[in-house]
Write an enzyme that holds these catalytic residues in place. Structure first.
Site, mmCIF file in Angstrom:
data_model
loop_
_atom_site.group_PDB
_atom_site.id
_atom_site.type_symbol
_atom_site.label_atom_id
_atom_site.label_comp_id
_atom_site.label_asym_id
_atom_site.label_seq_id
_atom_site.Cartn_x
_atom_site.Cartn_y
_atom_site.Cartn_z
ATOM 1 N N HIS A 67 0.873 -1.180 0.000
ATOM 2 C CA HIS A 67 0.000 0.000 0.000
ATOM 3 C C HIS A 67 0.908 1.228 0.000
ATOM 4 C CE1 HIS A 67 -2.368 -2.984 2.358
ATOM 5 N NE2 HIS A 67 -3.444 -2.392 1.903
ATOM 6 N N ASP A 109 2.308 1.967 3.331
ATOM 7 C CA ASP A 109 3.271 1.013 3.915
ATOM 8 C C ASP A 109 4.684 1.483 3.617
ATOM 9 O OD1 ASP A 109 1.058 -0.656 4.266
ATOM 10 O OD2 ASP A 109 1.510 -1.839 2.470
HETATM 11 C C1 XUL Z 1 -7.652 -6.672 4.471
HETATM 12 C C2 XUL Z 1 -6.860 -7.104 3.315
HETATM 13 C C3 XUL Z 1 -5.966 -6.067 2.723
HETATM 14 C C4 XUL Z 1 -5.895 -6.096 1.233
HETATM 15 C C5 XUL Z 1 -5.088 -4.958 0.647
HETATM 16 O O1 XUL Z 1 -8.428 -7.666 5.020
HETATM 17 O O2 XUL Z 1 -6.887 -8.239 2.918
HETATM 18 O O3 XUL Z 1 -4.716 -6.220 3.280
HETATM 19 O O4 XUL Z 1 -5.339 -7.286 0.789
HETATM 20 O O5 XUL Z 1 -5.599 -3.722 0.985
#
Ligand code: XUL
Ligand code: CO
Length: 436
Positions: free
Chosen positions: A101, A104
């Site tokens: 992300h 992150d």
């Molecule tokens: C949350 C989840 C996230 C997504 C990316 O449950 O799975 O980590 O994979 O935003």
């Protein structure tokens, strides 16, 4: 500087006879399995948020891990240490891909402009490390759920001002993904959902979400991003009712809003089970619609009703998943992203290695078993045989639209009762277990 001094060299493959927990017993990257190597089939990725940024925090207590990269003279300095540790981890583990992300990799700044700048600075560093190590980006995404501004949702927020914040983040996360050669871009619905219909206009919120996705598709065209867009279904958590509930719901949404040509699905095992489905059910539903794109590999705990995001250790369940994946032709741009975290009490960086190694060995065993089951042929042939009547005569005529209720009523009237065969579930489970 090394962040993982306990691991001197990349994790080796030692074979099933090995008793070394820091070696692969089944995952042999270059081993051919039906025309592709294991690494080409499985396309493992490390999740930056859990593995590098996880703190062990839970609702009852704060951060507990003391990661050697989790310090620095400033947030950006710390981000750089974390990035260096991430590439050392990927290299020592022998995994080709990572996923991240925006937040992150780069900290939120004091202003919108500074947040954008932080991301661009870190992306340039990540690009350099990718070139040096040969590691690749499976997918990027934007964190549209952590900040206070998103408590009422991002694209589904009642306030268009917040929608614009989300647009800013997705524009730059998409551009970052392009810059890093990412093969996919993921939307997980974060806080796109609701707690109570007393304050929620569900119709408007779903329309806003569709508009947001169309804007992302348009922007991808504009900047030349040709990667695959993915939506990751989840039924609940953080909101009580997430709009992207499961595969079937998301497919219906994409069709309703004319987005089906632009998106596939990223199926997460623990999200499927939270929706009261099996992992293979949601994979099969996506595959049947031609939109099985990628997988978030993990598993839940059947005794707990939330997203525990554990590393996958269940060979039986992962074999059923691999059967669906192989039958659908395998990954193209997608892969197996370990969206999983070690338990709060697993304090050491070494625990990150044990977790990933066992997850990788579990999927390698599942791949070998699924491939052998398909080669054996008894299970797929049994299923094909069950439906054989639809390939000829009456069945084919019905499917071709040549029959009506009238014609069938006339046809059946002088026939005998149909023969009712056994479903043979226990036999099929027995065959499955021959290969596990
Ligand atoms: C949350 C989840 C996230 C997504 C990316 O449950 O799975 O980590 O994979 O935003
Ligand atoms: Co996920």
């Amino acid at each position: 500087m090394t962040y993982f001094p306990e691991i001197a060299a990349p994790i080796p493959y030692e074979g099933p006879e090995s008793d070394n927990p820091l070696a692969f017993r089944y995952y042999d990257a270059d081993q051919m399995v039906g025309g592709k190597t294991m690494s080409q089939h499985l396309r493992f990725a490390v999740a930056y948020w859990h593995t590098m940024k996880g703190t062990g925090q839970d609702p009852f207590g704060g951060p507990v891990y003391q990661r050697p990269w989790n310090h620095g003279s400033s947030p950006m300095d710390q981000a750089e240490n974390t990035l260096n540790a991430a590439f050392e981890f990927l290299t020592k583990l022998g995994v080709d891909f990572y996923c991240f992300h925006d937040r992150d990799m780069a900290p939120e700044g004091d202003t919108f402009a500074q947040s954008v700048d932080n991301l661009q600075t870190m992306v340039a560093k990540a690009k350099k490390l990718q070139q040096e190590t040969g590691k690749k980006l499976l997918w990027g995404t934007a964190n549209l759920f952590g900040h206070r501004r998103y408590i009422h949702g991002a694209a589904t927020n009642p306030d268009p001002h917040v929608f614009a914040c989300a647009a800013l983040q997705v524009k730059h996360a998409l551009e970052a993904t392009l810059e890093l050669g990412g093969e996919n871009y993921v939307f997980w619905g974060g806080r796109e959902g609701y707690e109570t219909l007393l304050n929620t206009d569900l119709k408007r919120e779903r329309e806003q979400l569709a508009r947001f996705f169309h804007m992302a598709v348009d922007h991808a065209k504009k900047i030349g991003f040709s990667g695959q867009f993915l939506i990751e279904p989840k039924p609940k958590e953080p909101t009580k009712h997430q709009y992207d509930f499961d595969s079937a719901t998301v497919i219906g949404f994409l069709r309703e809003f004319d987005l089906l040509d632009h998106f596939k699905l990223n199926i997460e095992a623990n999200h499927a089970t939270l929706a009261a489905h099996s992992f293979e059910h949601d994979l099969t539903t996506a595959a049947a619609a031609g939109v099985l794109g990628s997988i978030d590999a993990n598993m839940g705990d059947l005794l707990l009703g939330w997203d525990t995001d554990q590393f996958p250790t269940d060979v039986n369940s992962m074999t059923r998943a691999m059967l669906v994946l192989l039958a659908s032709g395998g990954f193209t741009s997608g892969g197996l992203n370990f969206d999983a975290h070690v338990r709060r009490a697993s304090l050491d960086t070494l625990d990150l290695f044990y977790a990933h190694i066992d997850g990788m060995d579990t999927f390698a065993r599942a791949l070998l078993a699924a491939h052998a089951i398909i080669e054996d042929g008894r299970i797929p042939e049994f299923t094909a045989q069950r439906y054989a009547g639809w390939d000829k005569d009456l069945g084919a005529s019905i499917l071709a639209g040549k029959e009506s209720l009238d014609s069938l009523a006339t046809w059946i009237l002088d026939k005998d009762e149909p023969q009712v065969p056994s479903g043979r579930q226990e036999y099929l489970e027995r065959i499955l277990n021959f290969f596990i």
